[in-house]
Motif scaffolding. Structure first.
Motif, PDB file in Angstrom:
ATOM      1  N   ALA A 195       0.856  -1.195   0.000  1.00 47.30           N
ATOM      2  CA  ALA A 195       0.000   0.000   0.000  1.00 47.30           C
ATOM      3  C   ALA A 195       0.885   1.237   0.000  1.00 47.30           C
ATOM      4  CB  ALA A 195      -0.869   0.006   1.252  1.00 47.30           C
ATOM      5  N   GLY A 196       0.417   2.243  -0.668  1.00 43.02           N
ATOM      6  CA  GLY A 196       1.036   3.568  -0.564  1.00 43.02           C
ATOM      7  C   GLY A 196       2.469   3.681  -1.047  1.00 43.02           C
ATOM      8  N   ASP A 197       3.394   3.863  -0.101  1.00 42.76           N
ATOM      9  CA  ASP A 197       4.765   4.274  -0.379  1.00 42.76           C
ATOM     10  C   ASP A 197       5.501   3.317  -1.324  1.00 42.76           C
ATOM     11  OD1 ASP A 197       7.186   5.398  -0.302  1.00 42.76           O
ATOM     12  OD2 ASP A 197       7.683   4.796   1.753  1.00 42.76           O
ATOM     13  N   LYS A 203      -2.495  -6.543   2.827  1.00 40.59           N
ATOM     14  CA  LYS A 203      -1.944  -5.292   2.289  1.00 40.59           C
ATOM     15  C   LYS A 203      -0.952  -4.720   3.286  1.00 40.59           C
ATOM     16  CE  LYS A 203      -3.657  -2.173  -0.837  1.00 40.59           C
ATOM     17  NZ  LYS A 203      -4.687  -1.801  -1.643  1.00 40.59           N
ATOM     18  N   ILE A 204       0.300  -4.593   2.859  1.00 44.50           N
ATOM     19  CA  ILE A 204       1.354  -4.158   3.770  1.00 44.50           C
ATOM     20  C   ILE A 204       1.674  -2.679   3.528  1.00 44.50           C
ATOM     21  CG2 ILE A 204       3.797  -4.491   4.379  1.00 44.50           C
ATOM     22  CD1 ILE A 204       3.355  -7.478   3.701  1.00 44.50           C
ATOM     23  N   ALA A 259       2.219  -1.270   9.202  1.00 47.09           N
ATOM     24  CA  ALA A 259       0.825  -1.728   9.332  1.00 47.09           C
ATOM     25  C   ALA A 259       0.525  -2.820   8.317  1.00 47.09           C
ATOM     26  CB  ALA A 259      -0.119  -0.555   9.109  1.00 47.09           C
ATOM     27  N   ILE A 260      -0.363  -3.714   8.744  1.00 44.27           N
ATOM     28  CA  ILE A 260      -0.818  -4.767   7.825  1.00 44.27           C
ATOM     29  C   ILE A 260      -2.348  -4.740   7.849  1.00 44.27           C
ATOM     30  CG2 ILE A 260      -0.817  -7.235   7.319  1.00 44.27           C
ATOM     31  CD1 ILE A 260       1.778  -7.459   8.960  1.00 44.27           C
ATOM     32  N   ASN A 261      -2.940  -4.622   6.682  1.00 41.03           N
ATOM     33  CA  ASN A 261      -4.402  -4.631   6.598  1.00 41.03           C
ATOM     34  C   ASN A 261      -4.847  -5.874   5.840  1.00 41.03           C
ATOM     35  OD1 ASN A 261      -4.767  -2.038   7.825  1.00 41.03           O
ATOM     36  ND2 ASN A 261      -3.872  -1.204   5.948  1.00 41.03           N
TER      37      ASN A 261
END
Lengths: 169, 672
Positions: free
Chosen positions: A70-72, A156-157, A163-165
């Motif tokens: 995720a994201g970065d 999702k890391i 965080a882990i979702n």
């Protein structure tokens, strides 16, 4: 010696003239046959993969886990470990190409197995690095609620946030 | 696929340009699949992308094809999350097929999009992609037809690439003026920086605007870059211009172009050679020696270096330094002799199949430039001689195809092994389940009958309660003892009716009173009992639901047990037979492709060997000539020295003649 100069210029032509000894039609024909056999093997592999899934991971017991980032984009995932029902079922070390593929938005199927219907504890942990070289690690728990159909869980890391979702699909 | 056979430097440039543009095309194709990381709506699409981004095109195509086929079979596809990616997936599969060198399939996939009912922007993008395939297949006319299908605006992300492709198609078709106009507009497009200028320069020169073309290419050649690919483009441009100007006799102009080529880059050897030839043609052999001497000490397998080995003594000869020329010819002969041996051994190695054997090794996947690196294997050919050949698009395609065929062959072998394992699994499952299932089935039939009975009872109760909601039926809600009492009273009534004389009025009154009591109770408690009955029915429904879950779970497990070992044999047999057929085809094609690779490599090595042999002959003659000249010179010098020595050994002779002044005065005296 001036002929040597001409040869030098002709050197540039070498890359396009090399195949004169092999007929153009032969090359074209062979290329088309190679394309045909590729298509055949692709179709065959798809059927074999379906057979394998049906045989080894029937839908009523199948549970698959997928890893995404995720994201970065600068976060490099180094390793992920999955424990299902308190047993390590997957431990993956990432290659450079895999890291890049995840950063671009690819999703990795990390584990497919068979579980009975009902609840199953899942524990996920990861190690990774940010662009600056700072190490991040985290783990998270989730309960996999397996029903009659196949179960797909996305992990999702969000590396830099440690965080882990989880998401059920 | 087919190389263009062109005979002018500009033609060469144009064909080399295809290498650049092709590389650009592939990279953009591979990057095309998904740009919206956050908008992923389908895990399996993401999984296909994961493979595609790693350039595992085969796995990516298999995943995406499977997804697309499953999606097309859905009754209500719009409800599936894959819908969001459907259009993109259809394009992606075409792109991936193109990257996997399946041009025909890629073309078909995109033509399917064009025929479908899709919005104009999607149609335009499809037309662009089809044109790209046609261009890649060297069918510029078809590519132009595809481009002409574009109407209105092209999607932003491929707009520049579409115009660039159009310009290249025009160039292929000889419509250079139109290409120039398009390329001028594209200047400044960062994603195509360098490539646009290169093509513009070539197009201008081809369109008769020689001066502008040279200026354009000169400007490109002056741009340095830390990016090796950009620097290579710049070097290539300088090299091209240098040779072009030298060909046209503009020697003074040509030299700076060679000097601009990066000394460590892939074009440096040719540039050093060219720089030397410019000076040599201008008669400045001393200056020609500077780049050539530098080149002489480089990798001896390089064609330019080998030429420099001859050029250096040639220049010394021209400078009348014949002894140094002879020494250098000797060095050249030694090198040529060694390299001819290397080439002969390489040809033998290729003919023995070691080249193909090395190509099939696992390292080919993992080691960058494996084809070059394989020279380090014992008995492998000297691949440095094949670098130019390998750099060509065709040879690269052949190599990749050979590698793909080998990969497919190995995959199929692995599947054949898996099929045997699956048969073992199936047999184990059969031997486990078959003895168990008859007993289980008997028990299940018993249970099934009981379950059905209970379900029928529940249905009956439910229907009664439904009826009671419409019309009151208190007797339905009587308890067991009350039902018994009702039946007894009814029987008493019957007896009473058959013989009323035998019973007293008191007995009849008692029966009536009891009936009344019962009816009273049922009537007054009716609502409460109905509510209770309804609640009980609800509870019963819950239990029945649980029962049904267990029932269905059992049915599924029972089916799964059967399905785990039945119905596979035919499928496996059919797949095995298809795999074997594919293996036979793959073996034949690998052999043919391998033979072609070997033939081309041997041809190239033969050519280089013949060239070296010709150099060797020239060097021998030149060496002899140099020795002759050196000897002649030495003899002349010896003669000169002898004369000088002879002169110096003679005593100083008295002048026999009078000095001129005296001669003059004497003559004057005589005259007087």
């Amino acid at each position: 010696m001036c002929r040597i100069l001409q040869i030098t210029i002709l050197m540039l032509l070498a890359s396009v003239c090399f195949a004169q000894s092999v007929s153009r039609d032969e090359i074209r024909g062979l290329d088309e046959q190679i394309q045909d056999v590729k298509k055949d093997v692709i179709d065959l592999t798809a059927e074999l993969a379906q057979l394998e899934e049906k045989l080894l991971f029937p839908s009523n017991t199948q549970a698959s886990f997928f890893v995404s980032l995720a994201g970065d984009n600068a976060f490099s995932l180094e390793a992920v470990e999955l424990k299902l029902n308190n047993e390590i079922v997957a431990h993956h070390l990432y290659t450079f190409r895999e890291i890049e593929a995840l950063q671009k938005g690819g999703v990795q199927r990390i584990y497919t197995g068979n579980v009975q219907t009902g609840n199953h504890p899942l524990e996920v942990s990861f190690i990774g690095k940010s662009a600056s070289g700072k190490e991040y690690r985290a783990s998270a728990n989730y309960t996999v609620d397996k029903e009659v159909g196949p179960k797909f869980v996305e992990i999702k890391i969000a590396g830099a946030e440690s965080a882990i979702n989880f998401k059920d699909w | 696929m087919l190389p263009r056979l062109v005979s002018t430097p500009l033609g060469v440039a144009l064909s080399s340009l295809c290498t650049f543009s092709f590389a650009l095309g592939i990279s953009s194709a591979a990057a095309a699949p998904v740009r919206e990381k956050e908008n992923l709506r389908d895990l399996f699409f993401g999984q296909a992308l994961f493979q595609a981004y790693q350039e595992n095109y085969f796995d990516a195509i298999v995943s995406l094809d499977t997804e697309l086929n499953q999606y097309r079979r859905l009754d209500e596809p719009e409800l599936d999350p894959f819908t969001t990616h459907y259009g993109q997936a259809e394009f992606s599969v075409g792109d991936l097929e193109l990257s996997y060198r399946m041009h025909r399939e890629a073309g078909r996939a995109i033509e399917a999009v064009l025929k479908g009912n899709v919005p104009q922007p999607v149609r335009n993008e499809a037309a662009y992609r089809l044109a790209k395939i046609q261009y890649h297949k060297q069918q510029p006319q078809n590519a132009l037809h595809a481009l002409e299908m574009i109407e209105g605006r092209v999607p932003e992300r491929v707009r520049a690439e579409e115009r660039f492709l159009r310009a290249r198609v025009y160039m292929e078709l000889g419509r250079f003026e139109e290409a120039v106009e398009l390329l001028k507009d594209l200047k400044g497009e960062s994603s195509l920086a360098g490539f646009v200028e290169y093509n513009l320069g070539i197009a201008q020169m081809k369109a008769g605007q020689e001066e502008r073309g040279v200026l354009e290419l000169t400007a490109l050649g002056k741009t340095g870059s830390s990016d090796p690919a950009r620097q290579a483009l710049s070097d290539k441009t300088n090299l091209l211009l240098g040779y072009h100007l030298m060909e046209t006799g503009e020697l003074e102009l040509a030299r700076p172009y060679f000097d601009r080529v990066h000394l460590e880059g892939p074009f440096s050897n040719k540039a050093l050679l060219g720089a030397g030839w410019v000076e040599a043609r201008a008669g400045r052999f001393d200056r020609a020696l500077v780049p050539w001497k530098l080149l002489q000490d480089r990798q001896a397998t390089n064609e330019a270096v080998q030429e420099a080995l001859l050029a250096v003594p040639y220049a010394y000869g021209k400078l009348d330094v014949h002894s140094t020329a002879a020494i250098n010819y000797g060095r050249a002969l030694e090198t040529f002799s060694h390299e001819i041996d290397v080439l002969s051994n390489s040809i033998i190695s290729i003919r023995e199949g070691k080249f193909l054997e090395a190509l099939r090794r696992k390292e080919a996947d993992q080691v960058q430039n494996w084809v070059v690196a394989l020279r380090n294997l014992p008995g492998a050919p000297e691949t440095h001689y094949l670098l130019d050949l390998m750099a060509s698009n065709d040879y690269q395609e052949f190599l990749r195809n050979y590698h793909d065929l080998n990969d497919l062959f190995e995959r199929n072998e692995s599947w054949l092994g898996s099929l045997t394992a699956y048969e073992d699994i199936i047999e184990l499952r059969r031997s486990y389940y078959e003895p168990l299932l008859p007993g289980i089935d008997d028990k299940f039939r018993e249970l099934d009958a009981r379950i059905k009975l209970r379900i029928e009872q529940r249905d009956k109760f439910a229907s009664r309660i439904e009826q009671m909601l419409v019309s009151r039926r208190p007797e339905y809600l009587a308890f067991a003892d009350e039902q018994e009492a009702r039946l007894k009273l009814a029987r008493m009534r019957e007896i009473l009716a058959r013989g009323p004389r035998h019973y007293s009025e008191e007995a009849e009154a008692r029966i009536a009173r009891l009936e009344g009591v019962l009816e009273w109770r049922l009537s007054t408690e009716y609502d409460q009992r109905l509510t209770e009955a309804y609640k009980h029915l609800q509870q019963l429904n819950e239990e029945i639901k649980k029962l049904q879950v267990v029932y269905h779970s059992f049915v599924r497990s029972r089916q799964a047990a059967t399905h785990s070992y039945t119905g596979y044999n035919d499928t496996i047999a059919q797949l095995r037979s298809r795999l074997k057929m594919a293996q036979t085809k793959l073996e034949i094609l690998m052999a043919r492709q391998g033979t072609m690779l070997e033939a081309l490599a041997v041809n190239e090595l033969d050519r280089r060997r013949a060239q070296l042999e010709s150099y060797q002959i020239k060097a021998r003659f030149a060496l002899a000539d140099s020795y002759d000249r050196a000897n002649e010179l030495q003899e002349q010098r010896l003669d000169q020295r002898k004369i000088e020595q002879h002169r110096s050994s003679q005593p100083e002779a008295l002048p026999q003649d009078n000095p001129p002044e005296l001669e003059a005065s004497t003559e004057e005296g005589d005259d007087a």
